[in-house]
Design a protein around this motif. Structure first.
Motif, PDB file in Angstrom:
ATOM      1  N   LEU A 285       0.828  -1.203   0.000  1.00  0.00           N
ATOM      2  CA  LEU A 285       0.000   0.000   0.000  1.00  0.00           C
ATOM      3  C   LEU A 285       0.868   1.261   0.000  1.00  0.00           C
ATOM      4  O   LEU A 285       0.632   2.196  -0.779  1.00  0.00           O
ATOM      5  CB  LEU A 285      -0.919  -0.030   1.225  1.00  0.00           C
ATOM      6  N   GLY A 289       1.448   4.178  -2.922  1.00  0.00           N
ATOM      7  CA  GLY A 289       1.313   5.603  -2.652  1.00  0.00           C
ATOM      8  C   GLY A 289       2.548   6.378  -3.044  1.00  0.00           C
ATOM      9  O   GLY A 289       2.455   7.504  -3.553  1.00  0.00           O
ATOM     10  N   PHE A 293       1.879   9.326  -5.623  1.00  0.00           N
ATOM     11  CA  PHE A 293       1.636  10.629  -5.006  1.00  0.00           C
ATOM     12  C   PHE A 293       2.879  11.308  -4.438  1.00  0.00           C
ATOM     13  O   PHE A 293       2.860  12.528  -4.255  1.00  0.00           O
ATOM     14  CB  PHE A 293       0.592  10.482  -3.882  1.00  0.00           C
ATOM     15  N   VAL A 511      -8.327  -1.221  -1.516  1.00  0.00           N
ATOM     16  CA  VAL A 511      -7.820   0.138  -1.388  1.00  0.00           C
ATOM     17  C   VAL A 511      -6.716   0.411  -2.411  1.00  0.00           C
ATOM     18  O   VAL A 511      -6.507   1.567  -2.803  1.00  0.00           O
ATOM     19  CB  VAL A 511      -7.317   0.384   0.049  1.00  0.00           C
ATOM     20  N   LEU A 512      -6.020  -0.622  -2.874  1.00  0.00           N
ATOM     21  CA  LEU A 512      -5.029  -0.415  -3.923  1.00  0.00           C
ATOM     22  C   LEU A 512      -5.701   0.076  -5.210  1.00  0.00           C
ATOM     23  O   LEU A 512      -5.206   0.984  -5.883  1.00  0.00           O
ATOM     24  CB  LEU A 512      -4.262  -1.706  -4.181  1.00  0.00           C
ATOM     25  N   SER A 514      -8.529   1.651  -5.195  1.00  0.00           N
ATOM     26  CA  SER A 514      -9.044   2.987  -4.878  1.00  0.00           C
ATOM     27  C   SER A 514      -7.956   4.042  -4.977  1.00  0.00           C
ATOM     28  O   SER A 514      -8.225   5.181  -5.388  1.00  0.00           O
ATOM     29  CB  SER A 514      -9.664   2.986  -3.478  1.00  0.00           C
ATOM     30  N   LEU A 515      -6.740   3.689  -4.606  1.00  0.00           N
ATOM     31  CA  LEU A 515      -5.644   4.654  -4.738  1.00  0.00           C
ATOM     32  C   LEU A 515      -5.367   4.981  -6.201  1.00  0.00           C
ATOM     33  O   LEU A 515      -5.103   6.132  -6.555  1.00  0.00           O
ATOM     34  CB  LEU A 515      -4.384   4.097  -4.073  1.00  0.00           C
ATOM     35  N   LEU A 518      -8.012   7.224  -7.250  1.00  0.00           N
ATOM     36  CA  LEU A 518      -7.802   8.561  -6.694  1.00  0.00           C
ATOM     37  C   LEU A 518      -6.816   9.357  -7.537  1.00  0.00           C
ATOM     38  O   LEU A 518      -6.974  10.574  -7.727  1.00  0.00           O
ATOM     39  CB  LEU A 518      -7.294   8.435  -5.253  1.00  0.00           C
ATOM     40  N   LEU A 526     -11.217  11.596  -0.779  1.00  0.00           N
ATOM     41  CA  LEU A 526     -10.786  10.580   0.188  1.00  0.00           C
ATOM     42  C   LEU A 526     -11.950   9.859   0.849  1.00  0.00           C
ATOM     43  O   LEU A 526     -11.798   8.724   1.291  1.00  0.00           O
ATOM     44  CB  LEU A 526      -9.920  11.242   1.272  1.00  0.00           C
ATOM     45  N   VAL A 529     -12.643   6.508  -0.480  1.00  0.00           N
ATOM     46  CA  VAL A 529     -11.515   5.576  -0.486  1.00  0.00           C
ATOM     47  C   VAL A 529     -11.312   4.908   0.866  1.00  0.00           C
ATOM     48  O   VAL A 529     -10.891   3.753   0.936  1.00  0.00           O
ATOM     49  CB  VAL A 529     -10.225   6.323  -0.913  1.00  0.00           C
ATOM     50  N   LEU A 548      -3.480   6.868   5.941  1.00  0.00           N
ATOM     51  CA  LEU A 548      -3.643   7.293   4.554  1.00  0.00           C
ATOM     52  C   LEU A 548      -4.220   8.705   4.487  1.00  0.00           C
ATOM     53  O   LEU A 548      -3.798   9.528   3.649  1.00  0.00           O
ATOM     54  CB  LEU A 548      -4.550   6.307   3.818  1.00  0.00           C
ATOM     55  N   LEU A 552      -2.221  11.891   2.663  1.00  0.00           N
ATOM     56  CA  LEU A 552      -2.766  12.515   1.460  1.00  0.00           C
ATOM     57  C   LEU A 552      -3.357  13.895   1.727  1.00  0.00           C
ATOM     58  O   LEU A 552      -3.324  14.766   0.847  1.00  0.00           O
ATOM     59  CB  LEU A 552      -3.836  11.608   0.846  1.00  0.00           C
TER      60      LEU A 552
END
Length: 838
Positions: A285, A289, A293, A511-512, A514-515, A518, A526, A529, A548, A552
């Protein structure tokens, strides 16, 4: 004639007369004069009050019409009737005003609702939508408005104050827990997510296994995490320690400590907390990120064209994503290879290509004797011309029905190289030449299905958003066997073995995924997510969602929660726009999870990120109060030293715990140390002072209350000061008496003034003692008040025997001997006055 004049005035007031009205000519003339005068009065804006009062007065004095024995009221008091007529008319309302007032005072007719005939209950509830409803109404034209129906609020339960509750005063009824906990019939949370309830916990459609017993209070600990507690504690401690080392804690404008995460806190910094060989979900995760990001220096500043820089930066981001995805799917790919040890070479090549292992796939194809295919694989992913040539080859095979004689895995390899990632069309046919369509993503997890779009389905310079949309459309439309982005725990064979009821796979995506969404979708926030089910099978596990959010929103300033109030800027330096209730809810949820694990310092650190000052202070104080038994010296030093929690908050929590455990004096000292003088004063007056009075320990009384002298304490003069005055009186009165004996009844001026002051103040002390110690259910209060009264009266009577009697003190704590002595003193004083007068 006067009677008739009065009758005319009554008629002008708008009151009908019962009898006939025989008016003579003289009366008509006088009436005209009255009308003229009334017109003059009306021009001067003289208005009356009520003609009804005039009518009543005239009717009560006049009696039956034509009765000569009745004298009009004006004649009876000696006033000219005509003048009285004018005065009465000018002082009371005109008929037009009275008519308008009567119309206003008439009750308005209530609007009737047309009731439907399909009510499901006899006694319906408005709050459930089954109350009285009005049928739809129509209007004749748009010029006629329909008046809205009157607002009928739903029935609500009103909260009753504790003092007015039927359960007040029964908190100690341990035999009937339902009565003792009358204000707490609802389920309540205790320390460490302990659920306090009556009866069994069950769903609305399930039946309780035990009978209801209002005298049995049950405690149930609700688990908030999945897995082993020790592992969860270690994981949380590792991330929070790194977070704390990159966070500055300082007081805000209200003097409440607040945590400011540093900009140095990035996904890359969290990646360093995991071994490089750890390919589990959690490090994956943070690595994702970092790829999407984190600020990465791509060394593109030397390129003058801005558009070129942006395009190159997007390609580099896509390359970082490709590297991460290649590592993330390696374990699943290796697992498939282990299961295919005895399979054909072309299936192995496809499996390797699903994980973007191009070099290994090329070697496998060459080892299988297919050198031409190996040369094609070596050119993967190829340019547009390369893919078009392979697509033409696939079309030729399909038209000439040659694909029926080629293995399915070989066709899948050629399809990948041609850029086909969803469904490869077959030539159909039947018998020997039968060739069905092939879903290339069948049997692959969602990450590898997404990888097919990233590596083979789109050009090299295609943005990540385009790749994401291609995969998203495939699994949402359901036109192929593309796997949906289910969380990591749902992909395991034992994923159903959970203590919680898990939602559907598509309801809470990984969530991977969802990232990536995003990053690809600028409109995504957020709030969409950070679902707990996207991270773990526990609906209450907010450890990773909170980290997270901090990264972010607070550190990288990339995205924020949907309910953030952006209209007001809270702090220019901090950069957080407005307030977000969801952010505070995240912090509270994670802190509850840490509290259940016994990690008090870590929970307090998380609560330091609550944005509102008042709410932050409240939740931290509540945490300390619930965990007061665990606040030893080591924990206290950590809270005060590292987190800068005020010592007063810790002392207050310890005081509450000490008072709950019966350690009253310890609670008194802790409240003093916390600077809560009102609470310490209450304990000293109600709990400690009665014991000191009964033990006749005047020194202890002074020590208890001298610390409050000069401090802002509510009710000090009427409560705590009383005990200091009592100790002073019992100390000085014996000394003054001894001085009188030594000097044969002679005192100096200062001592005389002091004695006079005590003679006046002691009776006042005696009179207010019942209010100082008011609890008659506590025998200590009654005994202490009686002891103080007895001691004060005894010592004062030895010097000024008439002082108590002269003050006429009334108190229930006077003994019989004291009452008799007061009577004797009063009678003796009267006797002496009689002698002096004689």
């Amino acid at each position: 004639m006067d009677e008739d004049e009065v009758r005319v005035v009554a008629h002008r007031g708008g009151v009908a007369n019962d009898g006939p009205s025989d008016v003579e000519e003289g009366d008509e003339e006088s009436e005209e004069e009255v009308d003229e005068e009334l017109e003059e009065d009306s021009e001067d804006d003289v208005r009356g009050r009520s003609s009804a009062a005039l009518n009543g007065a005239s009717r009560g004095q006049r009696g039956p019409a034509g009765d000569p024995t009745i004298i009009p009221w004006a004649r009876q008091i000696g006033v000219d009737p005509q003048k009285m007529h004018v005065m009465q008319t000018s002082l009371f309302r005109m008929p037009e005003e009275e008519k308008a007032l009567r119309a206003l005072n008439q009750p308005q007719p209530r609007k009737r609702l047309l009731l439907t005939s399909n009510l499901s209950r006899k006694h319906s509830r408005d709050s459930e939508g089954e109350g009285l409803r009005a049928d739809s109404r129509q209007r004749a034209s748009f010029a006629h408005d329909i008046e809205p129906e009157p607002y009928r609020p739903s029935r609500k339960y009103a909260r009753v104050d504790t003092s007015a509750s039927a359960f007040a005063g029964h908190e100690g009824a341990y035999i009937d827990a339902g009565l003792a906990l009358g204000r707490s019939f609802r389920v309540g949370w205790g320390p460490g997510t302990t659920l306090v309830h009556l009866g069994d916990l069950c769903g609305p459609n399930s039946a309780s296994k035990s009978s209801a017993n209002a005298s049995t209070v049950k405690l149930t600990t609700i688990p908030l995490i999945s897995g082993i507690t020790a592992e969860a504690s270690a994981h949380a401690s590792r991330l929070l320690s790194h977070h704390l080392s990159n966070t500055q804690i300082e007081e805000d404008a209200d003097g409440i400590p607040f945590a400011h995460p540093s900009s140095r806190l990035t996904f890359a910094s969290f990646v360093t907390q995991f071994p490089s060989t750890d390919f589990s979900f959690e490090p994956a995760l943070f690595r994702l990120g970092h790829a999407l990001f984190d600020p990465i220096d791509f060394r593109l500043d030397d390129i003058p064209d801005v558009q070129v820089r942006h395009r190159l930066r997007a390609i580099r981001r896509k390359t970082e994503l490709s590297k991460w995805l290649k590592t993330a799917v390696s374990s699943a790919m290796d697992a498939d290879l282990r299961d295919q040890l005895d399979t054909t070479w072309d299936r192995t090549v496809f499996t390797l290509l699903s994980g973007y292992q191009v070099e290994r796939a090329c070697e496998t194809a060459a080892d299988g004797g297919n050198v031409k295919l190996a040369s094609l694989v070596a050119q993967c992913p190829g340019d547009a011309e390369f893919r078009a040539d392979l697509q033409d080859q696939l079309d030729i095979w399909r038209r000439e029905r040659i694909d029926a004689h080629i293995s399915e895995d070989t066709r899948k390899v050629y399809a990948l190289l041609a850029g086909v990632t969803d469904t490869l069309k077959g030539s159909g046919g039947s018998g020997v030449e039968e060739c069905a369509d092939i879903d290339l993503a069948r049997g692959l997890d969602w990450k590898r299905a997404f990888g097919l779009q990233l590596w083979y389905g789109s050009p090299m310079d295609a943005p990540i958003a385009q790749v994401f949309e291609a995969y998203d459309a495939l699994w949402k439309e359901g036109l192929s066997s593309v796997a949906p982005p289910v969380p990591w725990y749902a992909e395991r064979a034992d994923g159903t073995d959970s203590m919680w009821k898990l939602p559907s796979k598509a309801q809470h995506p990984d969530v991977l995924y969802s990232l990536i969404k995003l990053f690809a979708d600028p409109a995504c926030n957020l709030s969409a997510v950070l679902s707990s089910f996207s991270f773990s099978p526990s609906p209450a596990d907010y450890r990773l969602p909170w980290h997270l959010y901090i990264l972010l929103s607070r550190c990288l300033r990339t995205r924020d929660l949907a309910d953030r109030d952006t209209s007001v800027r809270r702090d220019e330096d901090d950069g957080v726009e407005g307030h977000s209730p969801s952010a505070d809810l995240l912090a509270n949820s994670y802190a509850s999870q840490l509290e259940q694990l016994g990690m008090i310092q870590e929970a307090a650190f998380v609560l330091l990120h609550v944005e509102g000052s008042a709410g932050r202070a409240k939740v931290i104080k509540e945490l300390l109060t619930r965990s007061a038994s665990k606040l030893d010296d080591w924990v206290t030093r950590g809270l005060v030293g590292s987190l800068k929690i005020p010592v007063a908050w810790i002392n207050e929590a310890k005081a509450v715990h000490a008072l709950d455990g019966g350690n009253v004096y310890e609670a008194y000292e802790l409240y003093l140390a916390a600077g809560l003088y009102d609470a310490a004063h209450d304990i000293a007056v109600l709990e400690l002072a009665p014991d000191a009075v009964i033990r006749q320990d005047l020194l202890l009384l002074r020590e208890l209350f001298e610390v409050f002298d000069g401090r802002p304490v509510n009710g000090w003069n009427d409560r705590g000061q009383v005990f200091l005055d009592y100790a002073h009186a019992l100390t000085r009165l014996p000394q003054l008496r001894e001085r009188l004996v030594q000097t044969n009844g002679t005192l100096d001026a200062d001592e005389t003034i002091e004695l006079d002051h005590l003679s006046r103040s002691v009776p006042k002390l005696v009179s207010i003692l019942p209010d100082v110690l008011p609890d008659r259910s506590d025998v200590r209060h009654t005994a202490a008040a009686a002891e103080m009264t007895t001691q004060l009266v005894r010592h004062l009577d030895q010097i000024r025997p008439l002082a108590i009697a002269q003050a006429q003190v009334r108190t229930p704590f006077f003994g019989d001997a004291t009452r008799v002595r007061n009577i004797h003193s009063t009678m003796y004083e009267r006797f002496l006055r009689t002698i002096e007068v004689a």
